[in-house]
Enzyme design. Structure first.
Site, mmCIF file in Angstrom:
data_model
loop_
_atom_site.group_PDB
_atom_site.id
_atom_site.type_symbol
_atom_site.label_atom_id
_atom_site.label_comp_id
_atom_site.label_asym_id
_atom_site.label_seq_id
_atom_site.Cartn_x
_atom_site.Cartn_y
_atom_site.Cartn_z
ATOM 1 N N ARG A 27 -30.394 -20.289 -71.397
ATOM 2 C CA ARG A 27 -29.558 -21.331 -70.785
ATOM 3 C C ARG A 27 -29.324 -22.528 -71.711
ATOM 4 O O ARG A 27 -29.259 -23.670 -71.245
ATOM 5 C CB ARG A 27 -30.187 -21.831 -69.478
ATOM 6 C CG ARG A 27 -30.238 -20.804 -68.370
ATOM 7 C CD ARG A 27 -28.938 -20.827 -67.590
ATOM 8 N NE ARG A 27 -29.034 -20.045 -66.380
ATOM 9 C CZ ARG A 27 -29.135 -20.557 -65.167
ATOM 10 N NH1 ARG A 27 -29.130 -21.856 -64.995
ATOM 11 N NH2 ARG A 27 -29.214 -19.783 -64.130
ATOM 12 N N ARG A 31 -26.275 -27.981 -68.142
ATOM 13 C CA ARG A 31 -26.147 -29.337 -67.597
ATOM 14 C C ARG A 31 -26.992 -30.414 -68.250
ATOM 15 O O ARG A 31 -26.750 -31.595 -68.034
ATOM 16 C CB ARG A 31 -26.456 -29.306 -66.093
ATOM 17 C CG ARG A 31 -25.339 -28.719 -65.284
ATOM 18 C CD ARG A 31 -25.789 -28.440 -63.872
ATOM 19 N NE ARG A 31 -26.767 -27.361 -63.874
ATOM 20 C CZ ARG A 31 -27.318 -26.854 -62.781
ATOM 21 N NH1 ARG A 31 -27.014 -27.343 -61.601
ATOM 22 N NH2 ARG A 31 -28.187 -25.865 -62.850
ATOM 23 N N ARG A 40 -17.261 -29.513 -68.065
ATOM 24 C CA ARG A 40 -17.173 -28.970 -66.707
ATOM 25 C C ARG A 40 -16.262 -29.833 -65.856
ATOM 26 O O ARG A 40 -15.452 -29.322 -65.074
ATOM 27 C CB ARG A 40 -18.563 -28.862 -66.079
ATOM 28 C CG ARG A 40 -18.565 -28.045 -64.793
ATOM 29 C CD ARG A 40 -19.907 -28.044 -64.128
ATOM 30 N NE ARG A 40 -20.372 -29.397 -63.871
ATOM 31 C CZ ARG A 40 -21.542 -29.701 -63.357
ATOM 32 N NH1 ARG A 40 -22.402 -28.736 -63.052
ATOM 33 N NH2 ARG A 40 -21.888 -30.955 -63.152
ATOM 34 N N ASP A 77 -21.954 -15.927 -66.524
ATOM 35 C CA ASP A 77 -23.002 -15.899 -65.512
ATOM 36 C C ASP A 77 -23.317 -14.453 -65.184
ATOM 37 O O ASP A 77 -22.482 -13.572 -65.397
ATOM 38 C CB ASP A 77 -22.563 -16.631 -64.245
ATOM 39 C CG ASP A 77 -23.776 -17.014 -63.410
ATOM 40 O OD1 ASP A 77 -24.422 -18.018 -63.740
ATOM 41 O OD2 ASP A 77 -24.103 -16.271 -62.467
ATOM 42 N N TYR A 154 -29.009 -10.999 -55.009
ATOM 43 C CA TYR A 154 -27.962 -11.986 -54.694
ATOM 44 C C TYR A 154 -26.916 -11.402 -53.744
ATOM 45 O O TYR A 154 -26.405 -12.089 -52.856
ATOM 46 C CB TYR A 154 -27.298 -12.492 -55.982
ATOM 47 C CG TYR A 154 -28.167 -13.462 -56.754
ATOM 48 C CD1 TYR A 154 -28.239 -14.808 -56.377
ATOM 49 C CD2 TYR A 154 -28.932 -13.047 -57.831
ATOM 50 C CE1 TYR A 154 -29.050 -15.699 -57.070
ATOM 51 C CE2 TYR A 154 -29.737 -13.929 -58.533
ATOM 52 C CZ TYR A 154 -29.796 -15.260 -58.144
ATOM 53 O OH TYR A 154 -30.602 -16.133 -58.821
HETATM 54 O O1 CP3 Z 1 -27.893 -19.177 -71.561
HETATM 55 C C1 CP3 Z 1 -26.750 -19.675 -71.628
HETATM 56 O O2 CP3 Z 1 -26.529 -20.796 -72.150
HETATM 57 C C2 CP3 Z 1 -25.569 -18.854 -71.148
HETATM 58 C C3 CP3 Z 1 -25.152 -19.097 -69.827
HETATM 59 C C4 CP3 Z 1 -25.845 -18.582 -68.585
HETATM 60 C C5 CP3 Z 1 -25.589 -19.163 -67.322
HETATM 61 N N1 CP3 Z 1 -26.187 -18.404 -66.364
HETATM 62 C C6 CP3 Z 1 -24.771 -20.360 -67.115
HETATM 63 C C7 CP3 Z 1 -24.913 -21.106 -65.855
HETATM 64 C C8 CP3 Z 1 -26.691 -17.483 -68.371
HETATM 65 C C9 CP3 Z 1 -27.337 -16.545 -69.383
HETATM 66 C C10 CP3 Z 1 -26.882 -17.378 -66.956
HETATM 67 C C11 CP3 Z 1 -27.676 -16.307 -66.311
HETATM 68 C C12 CP3 Z 1 -28.004 -16.422 -64.890
HETATM 69 N N2 CP3 Z 1 -27.231 -16.863 -63.858
HETATM 70 C C13 CP3 Z 1 -29.206 -15.947 -64.330
HETATM 71 C C14 CP3 Z 1 -30.301 -15.265 -65.096
HETATM 72 C C15 CP3 Z 1 -31.104 -16.231 -65.863
HETATM 73 C C16 CP3 Z 1 -32.142 -16.899 -65.072
HETATM 74 O O3 CP3 Z 1 -32.099 -18.152 -65.037
HETATM 75 O O4 CP3 Z 1 -33.019 -16.233 -64.539
HETATM 76 C C17 CP3 Z 1 -29.160 -16.189 -62.939
HETATM 77 C C18 CP3 Z 1 -30.264 -15.870 -61.936
HETATM 78 C C19 CP3 Z 1 -27.900 -16.747 -62.649
HETATM 79 C C20 CP3 Z 1 -27.342 -17.110 -61.327
HETATM 80 C C21 CP3 Z 1 -27.037 -18.531 -61.277
HETATM 81 N N3 CP3 Z 1 -25.955 -19.108 -61.873
HETATM 82 C C22 CP3 Z 1 -27.784 -19.544 -60.650
HETATM 83 C C23 CP3 Z 1 -29.067 -19.313 -59.884
HETATM 84 C C24 CP3 Z 1 -27.113 -20.747 -60.883
HETATM 85 C C25 CP3 Z 1 -27.454 -22.095 -60.355
HETATM 86 C C26 CP3 Z 1 -28.467 -22.669 -61.269
HETATM 87 C C27 CP3 Z 1 -28.907 -24.028 -60.809
HETATM 88 O O5 CP3 Z 1 -29.889 -24.464 -61.454
HETATM 89 O O6 CP3 Z 1 -28.279 -24.652 -59.950
HETATM 90 C C28 CP3 Z 1 -25.995 -20.472 -61.676
HETATM 91 C C29 CP3 Z 1 -25.026 -21.431 -62.211
HETATM 92 C C30 CP3 Z 1 -25.016 -21.607 -63.687
HETATM 93 N N4 CP3 Z 1 -24.977 -20.590 -64.586
HETATM 94 C C31 CP3 Z 1 -24.981 -22.850 -64.390
HETATM 95 C C32 CP3 Z 1 -24.906 -22.529 -65.752
HETATM 96 C C33 CP3 Z 1 -24.782 -23.480 -66.896
HETATM 97 C C34 CP3 Z 1 -24.972 -24.229 -63.770
HETATM 98 C C35 CP3 Z 1 -23.642 -24.429 -63.154
HETATM 99 C C36 CP3 Z 1 -23.156 -25.851 -63.242
HETATM 100 O O7 CP3 Z 1 -22.673 -26.245 -64.310
HETATM 101 O O8 CP3 Z 1 -23.264 -26.559 -62.231
#
Ligand code: CP3
Length: 356
Positions: A27, A31, A40, A77, A154
């Site tokens: 990640r 943010r 964003r 994502d 999910y």
């Molecule tokens: O690593 C990177 O920089 C690449 C981007 C990436 C994102 N999501 C961007 C993202 C990757 C590799 C993911 C994978 C992802 N997404 C996973 C597996 C990794 C892990 O953390 O276990 C999962 C479970 C998701 C599903 C998901 N997407 C969730 C649970 C959330 C909310 C997270 C939160 O903390 O609120 C997202 C949204 C998301 N995906 C964001 C980002 C940067 C935040 C969205 C925003 O900008 O508001």
């Protein structure tokens, strides 16, 4: 294709000699970076960032401008597949991902539409191509997907969950329905990752974020077996180079032995597994990635450097000189001070030099 200027990440994954320890952060685009929040806002919302290849490319590159990272990861994502399967992904501020539709019955599984990665997720492949070209060979690009089990949680719950009540109900009461769903997802993930590889991803990681919520036998039956099927179906070579595959099961450090049997090149560990023990167990049969507690980054540069050195000492305690990639044990959080990851990344490169 431009030659890769820094390939130590790919070399470590394949257990080839390296000059210093490669490092990236799960990640790493997100943010905690003010420039990410600005992008964003410009795009409107998170999904619009993912769906526009110029925005996706820009946020992928943002952390590489700040830190000396050895890999870039596609900005996207894991929930793109369920979205493409018609579930209707949306995000509510502060609440994480949600779906308009859920999968709860055999009828729901049977009625899932056909999936074709190249046509249904063309925006992802376009982002991969755009990012590869913008990187100009600076570092390799990682593609990724969720594991079938993690995606299924999910889809069945309709969003994030703490107890996976509906998923586990299906698992124990109607295992054949869950297997049918996981099978569909494994086929979709193979197609999705192979399309990313063809578009230019140079390594791939499968995020099994919720595999650790399973009991031992259920982990093997409902999560690992489907990841094994994926590993067997992946294109393992492209553009004349091997394309390494990394499996990351959060909470999965006790399953390294069955994980090795999948044939994946590397395994990601979270911070609950002692790295020296894991390296001893794996004993040169695969590479290991991890596993600094992401909360370490809430500390000071001095405390971060100290924890990073202890991690590196553990990683090389068994005398192996490669097969290790430094990373966090899970994603960096939005509350990290963007000044802090530098202490982690620079310490990895500087301190690990004594092991080579
Ligand atoms: O690593 C990177 O920089 C690449 C981007 C990436 C994102 N999501 C961007 C993202 C990757 C590799 C993911 C994978 C992802 N997404 C996973 C597996 C990794 C892990 O953390 O276990 C999962 C479970 C998701 C599903 C998901 N997407 C969730 C649970 C959330 C909310 C997270 C939160 O903390 O609120 C997202 C949204 C998301 N995906 C964001 C980002 C940067 C935040 C969205 C925003 O900008 O508001």
């Amino acid at each position: 294709m431009t030659a890769l200027k820094n390939d130590r990440f790919l070399r470590a994954l394949l257990r080839e000699p390296v000059d210093t320890t490669p490092v990236w952060m799960m990640r790493q685009a997100g943010r905690y970076l003010p420039e990410y929040r600005a992008m964003r806002a410009q795009a409107g919302d998170f999904l619009s960032l993912c769906k526009n290849n110029d925005f996706a490319c820009e946020v992928t590159l943002q952390p590489l401008r700040r830190y000396d990272l050895d890999a870039a990861i596609l900005f996207s994502d894991i929930l793109t597949i369920p979205d493409a399967l018609g579930l209707g992904l949306y995000f509510e501020a502060g609440e994480g991902p949600k779906f308009h539709k859920t999968i709860r019955t055999e009828h729901d599984v049977v009625n899932l539409p056909n999936f074709n990665a190249k046509s249904d997720l063309d925006y992802v492949m376009n982002a991969v191509t755009t990012i590869r070209s913008a990187l100009g060979g600076q570092v390799p690009l990682i593609g990724f997907s969720g594991s079938p089990w993690t995606l299924a949680t999910y889809m069945i719950e309709g969003g994030s969950s703490k107890d996976f009540r509906y998923t586990k109900n299906m698992m124990y009461a109607q295992p054949e329905v869950l297997h049918a769903l996981l099978d569909r997802l494994a086929i979709a993930v193979i197609d999705y990752l192979n399309a990313q590889i063809e578009a230019g991803a140079q390594a791939v990681q499968i995020f099994d974020s919720w595999g650790g919520a399973l009991a031992h036998r259920e982990y093997i039956e409902f999560s690992l077996n489907y990841m094994q099927k994926i590993v067997a179906g992946l294109k393992r070579e492209h553009e004349g180079r091997k394309v390494p595959v990394i499996l990351f099961t959060k909470g999965g450090g006790q399953w390294l032995e069955p994980m090795i049997a999948t044939g994946a090149d590397a395994f990601g560990l979270d911070w609950t597994t002692p790295l020296n023990v894991a390296r001893q167990t794996v004993n040169g049969r695969a590479a290991i990635q991890g596993n600094l507690d992401p909360a370490t980054l809430y500390g000071t540069p001095a405390s971060i450097a100290k924890a990073t050195k202890a991690m590196l000492d553990d990683a090389y305690a068994n005398g192996e000189k490669t097969g290790y990639i430094a990373n966090l044990g899970h994603g960096i959080t939005q509350w990290v001070d963007p000044a802090n990851p530098k202490a982690f990344i620079d310490t990895v490169h500087e301190y690990s030099a004594k092991y080579f």
